[in-house]
Scaffold this motif. Structure first.
Motif, short mmCIF file in Angstrom:
data_model
loop_
_atom_site.label_atom_id
_atom_site.label_comp_id
_atom_site.label_asym_id
_atom_site.label_seq_id
_atom_site.Cartn_x
_atom_site.Cartn_y
_atom_site.Cartn_z
N LEU A 87 0.82 -1.21 0.00
CA LEU A 87 0.00 0.00 0.00
C LEU A 87 0.85 1.26 0.00
O LEU A 87 0.51 2.24 -0.67
CB LEU A 87 -0.95 -0.02 1.20
N GLN A 88 1.97 1.24 0.71
CA GLN A 88 2.83 2.42 0.74
C GLN A 88 3.40 2.71 -0.65
O GLN A 88 3.46 3.86 -1.08
CB GLN A 88 3.97 2.25 1.75
N GLN A 89 3.80 1.68 -1.35
CA GLN A 89 4.33 1.87 -2.70
C GLN A 89 3.24 2.42 -3.63
O GLN A 89 3.50 3.28 -4.47
CB GLN A 89 4.89 0.56 -3.24
N LEU A 90 2.00 1.93 -3.47
CA LEU A 90 0.89 2.47 -4.26
C LEU A 90 0.67 3.94 -3.93
O LEU A 90 0.49 4.76 -4.82
CB LEU A 90 -0.40 1.68 -3.97
N ASP A 150 0.86 9.31 -5.58
CA ASP A 150 1.07 10.58 -4.88
C ASP A 150 -0.18 10.99 -4.10
O ASP A 150 -0.63 12.13 -4.13
CB ASP A 150 1.49 11.69 -5.86
N VAL A 151 -0.75 9.99 -3.42
CA VAL A 151 -1.90 10.18 -2.55
C VAL A 151 -1.56 9.51 -1.21
O VAL A 151 -1.15 8.35 -1.20
CB VAL A 151 -3.18 9.53 -3.14
N PRO A 152 -1.69 10.22 -0.09
CA PRO A 152 -1.36 9.63 1.21
C PRO A 152 -2.16 8.34 1.48
O PRO A 152 -3.31 8.22 1.07
CB PRO A 152 -1.74 10.71 2.22
N VAL A 153 -1.53 7.41 2.17
CA VAL A 153 -2.17 6.14 2.50
C VAL A 153 -3.51 6.36 3.18
O VAL A 153 -4.51 5.74 2.82
CB VAL A 153 -1.24 5.28 3.39
N LYS A 154 -3.54 7.23 4.16
CA LYS A 154 -4.79 7.48 4.90
C LYS A 154 -5.90 7.97 3.97
O LYS A 154 -7.06 7.61 4.15
CB LYS A 154 -4.57 8.49 6.03
N GLN A 155 -5.55 8.79 3.00
CA GLN A 155 -6.55 9.30 2.06
C GLN A 155 -7.04 8.16 1.16
O GLN A 155 -8.25 8.06 0.90
CB GLN A 155 -5.98 10.44 1.22
#
Length: 64
Positions: free
Chosen positions: A29-32, A37-42
């Motif tokens: 998920l972090q690599q995605l 260029d969208v924060p993981v939480k978002q």
């Protein structure tokens, strides 16, 4: 494919793009998050709107 504002996409469209990238290009998920260029939480919040969440085991967003 380059996306200027993936967070503005309809969530089901973003889901398809996210799962495709997780399947072929991104190992987690972090690599995605970095790729889009969208924060993981978002990303998680957007997917939660349509009742999907990230599953590490599958490296995919799946329906709740």
């Amino acid at each position: 494919m380059e996306l200027n504002h993936p967070e503005r996409l309809e969530p089901h469209i973003l889901l398809g793009i996210a799962n495709e990238r997780l399947r072929h290009d991104c190992k987690n998920l972090q690599q995605l998050s970095d790729d889009l260029d969208v924060p993981v939480k978002q990303l998680e919040r957007l997917m939660k709107q349509i009742h999907y969440h990230y599953r590490l085991k599958n490296n995919q967003f799946t329906h709740d």
